[in-house]
Scaffold this active site. Structure first.
Site, mmCIF file in Angstrom:
data_model
loop_
_atom_site.group_PDB
_atom_site.id
_atom_site.type_symbol
_atom_site.label_atom_id
_atom_site.label_comp_id
_atom_site.label_asym_id
_atom_site.label_seq_id
_atom_site.Cartn_x
_atom_site.Cartn_y
_atom_site.Cartn_z
ATOM 1 N N THR A 299 -38.673 -26.740 -23.951
ATOM 2 C CA THR A 299 -38.786 -25.280 -23.913
ATOM 3 C C THR A 299 -38.824 -24.819 -22.459
ATOM 4 O O THR A 299 -38.112 -23.900 -22.050
ATOM 5 C CB THR A 299 -40.061 -24.826 -24.666
ATOM 6 O OG1 THR A 299 -39.894 -25.167 -26.044
ATOM 7 C CG2 THR A 299 -40.297 -23.335 -24.532
ATOM 8 N N ASN B 133 -30.271 -28.379 -34.083
ATOM 9 C CA ASN B 133 -31.501 -28.947 -34.644
ATOM 10 C C ASN B 133 -31.700 -28.640 -36.125
ATOM 11 O O ASN B 133 -32.494 -29.283 -36.787
ATOM 12 C CB ASN B 133 -32.722 -28.458 -33.851
ATOM 13 C CG ASN B 133 -32.756 -26.963 -33.681
ATOM 14 O OD1 ASN B 133 -31.810 -26.353 -33.182
ATOM 15 N ND2 ASN B 133 -33.836 -26.340 -34.111
ATOM 16 N N SER C 17 -36.324 -33.699 -24.074
ATOM 17 C CA SER C 17 -37.728 -33.629 -24.504
ATOM 18 C C SER C 17 -38.246 -35.018 -24.841
ATOM 19 O O SER C 17 -37.521 -35.826 -25.434
ATOM 20 C CB SER C 17 -37.826 -32.724 -25.737
ATOM 21 O OG SER C 17 -39.153 -32.700 -26.220
ATOM 22 N N GLY C 18 -39.490 -35.294 -24.482
ATOM 23 C CA GLY C 18 -40.067 -36.625 -24.718
ATOM 24 C C GLY C 18 -40.445 -36.897 -26.165
ATOM 25 O O GLY C 18 -40.223 -37.985 -26.688
ATOM 26 N N CYS D 123 -39.797 -25.079 -35.228
ATOM 27 C CA CYS D 123 -40.290 -24.136 -34.217
ATOM 28 C C CYS D 123 -40.373 -22.720 -34.749
ATOM 29 O O CYS D 123 -41.073 -21.888 -34.216
ATOM 30 C CB CYS D 123 -39.402 -24.148 -32.983
ATOM 31 S SG CYS D 123 -39.345 -25.767 -32.239
HETATM 32 N N1 PMP Z 1 -34.323 -27.454 -28.174
HETATM 33 C C1 PMP Z 1 -34.126 -28.004 -29.386
HETATM 34 C C2 PMP Z 1 -32.734 -28.152 -29.904
HETATM 35 C C3 PMP Z 1 -35.214 -28.424 -30.148
HETATM 36 O O1 PMP Z 1 -35.012 -28.963 -31.367
HETATM 37 C C4 PMP Z 1 -36.522 -28.267 -29.625
HETATM 38 C C5 PMP Z 1 -37.745 -28.701 -30.411
HETATM 39 N N2 PMP Z 1 -37.887 -28.076 -31.648
HETATM 40 C C6 PMP Z 1 -36.678 -27.703 -28.356
HETATM 41 C C7 PMP Z 1 -35.546 -27.310 -27.657
HETATM 42 C C8 PMP Z 1 -38.027 -27.512 -27.721
HETATM 43 O O2 PMP Z 1 -38.525 -28.738 -27.259
HETATM 44 P P1 PMP Z 1 -40.053 -28.926 -26.843
HETATM 45 O O3 PMP Z 1 -40.822 -29.078 -28.106
HETATM 46 O O4 PMP Z 1 -40.063 -30.158 -25.995
HETATM 47 O O5 PMP Z 1 -40.448 -27.711 -26.055
#
Ligand code: PMP
Length: 375
Positions: A70, A149, A199-200, A323
């Site tokens: 994010t 996603n 992302s980790g 999310c």
């Molecule tokens: N981009 C995509 C395509 C995701 O699937 C996600 C997580 N849902 C994120 C960004 C955000 O990642 P993070 O949880 O590490 O902030």
């Protein structure tokens, strides 16, 4: 428990947990400190930086650590538009981006940028030429996720970025590779990407850490200012334990990308075969999408009700994107999935550790649920 929500987050692997523990118990110094304890933390962090850089064909110098994708997405879009967007005011994006890109673009739109969101065609597919048709000399940024996603759809990032770079040499390209990384090959040069968000916790690391690849020579105006860590682009003491966990997960997964892809592809085939035989169930993901994410519609039964039915059987899946907390993001609509079909969408997301027995258990509980639940 049958955990089939790996696109939301994954279980940290033992290597990641051990690396985090070591960083907390032994290398707990501040990596900016000048003494030995600081140096040990810095060395541990550098090892992770090198692993992550090597995995995308980059130098350690090109990797910056953040609190997650994010933040990486925010920094990439805000930082590049601030650095290069004085004269060029157009931003081109796909219409199916994660909220961390899409909401950031809406904010930039409010600040005077012209944001053009490119949709899939009626066949549910994206075409590089549709992005090219709206890129022009006024375009500062082009951003496209690699794997969606919610559906697993693979966007034509490589083709689009390489065409755009050929025609508009100053355009900055950014790709959110969160759902592609360690699942498909992600190589910065081949993709033609200037900026890549990672992302980790989606790759068996720990939550709260991400990375941003920045091509050499690309300038970003910082979003977070302070102690000038991460070359002054992202201030704040780095989370060494989470970074070490991230690096350890990459070290473990990198050699097996192809092997795991094949394994998960077989699981996807099994899953789609089983659910397609249930009356009213439709598969929303394309056959050539990432096998790690499979979106289906459960015969008109509302996603949330079905999700909780499955939960009562200790099977965990997601409705749409995690999310968006059950709120429809509009992404399925972009792919032509609307109405009851969208309202009954479930996302099943796997890892290489998912077993065929788990897939069978899911399918038979889904079959039961469709008969048993109302709504
Ligand atoms: N981009 C995509 C395509 C995701 O699937 C996600 C997580 N849902 C994120 C960004 C955000 O990642 P993070 O949880 O590490 O902030």
């Amino acid at each position: 428990m049958v955990y089939l929500d790996n696109a939301a987050t994954t279980k940290p692997c033992t290597e990641a947990v051990n690396a985090a523990i070591e960083a907390m118990t032994e290398n707990f110094g501040n990596p900016s400190s000048l003494h030995r304890a600081g140096l040990n933390a810095l060395l541990a962090m550098d090892k992770a930086r090198k692993n992550i850089a090597a995995s995308i064909g980059a130098d350690a110098d090109n990797i910056l650590f953040t609190s997650g994708a994010t933040e990486s997405n925010n920094l990439a879009l805000r930082g590049a538009s601030a650095a290069y967007g004085k004269k060029r005011r157009r931003i081109v994006a796909s219409a199916v981006e994660h909220a961390s890109v899409d909401e950031t673009l809406s904010d930039l739109e409010n600040k005077g940028f012209e944001v053009i969101r490119v949709s899939p065609r009626d066949d549910g597919r994206f075409y590089a030429e549709d992005f090219m048709a709206v890129c022009n000399d006024d375009t500062v940024l082009l951003t496209m996720m690699y794997v969606n996603n919610e559906t697993g759809y693979i966007l034509p990032v490589k083709e689009t970025f390489n065409s755009a770079k050929k025609r508009f040499k100053d355009i900055i390209t950014h790709t959110d590779c969160v759902q592609a990384y360690m699942k498909l090959p992600v190589k910065a040069n081949a993709l033609g990407a200037d900026l890549i968000s990672l992302s980790g916790h989606k790759i068996h690391g720990v939550k709260g850490v991400g990375a941003l690849y920045i091509r050499k020579g690309v300038r970003l105006i910082p979003v977070v200012t302070g102690g000038k860590q991460e070359k002054g682009i992202r201030s704040g003491t780095e989370s060494v334990p989470l970074i070490c966990a991230f690096g350890a997960a990459v070290e473990k997964l990198e050699p097996t990308i192809k092997e795991r892809f094949d394994r998960v592809s077989a699981l996807k085939d099994r899953l789609t075969g089983l659910v397609s035989s249930i009356e009213g169930v439709e598969v929303n993901s394309p056959a050539d999408g990432s096998p790690y994410v499979v979106n289906i519609s459960a015969a008109g039964k509302r996603s949330e009700i079905m999700l909780h039915y499955l939960e009562s059987k200790e099977i965990y899946v997601s409705s749409g994107s995690a999310c968006s907390k059950g709120q429809q993001s509009g992404v399925l609509g972009q792919f032509g999935i609307n109405g009851k079909r969208a309202d009954s969408a479930l996302r099943i997301s796997m890892t290489a550790e998912t077993t065929e027995a788990e897939i069978e258990q899911f399918a038979s509980s889904l079959r039961e649920g469709i008969v048993n639940v109302r709504g």
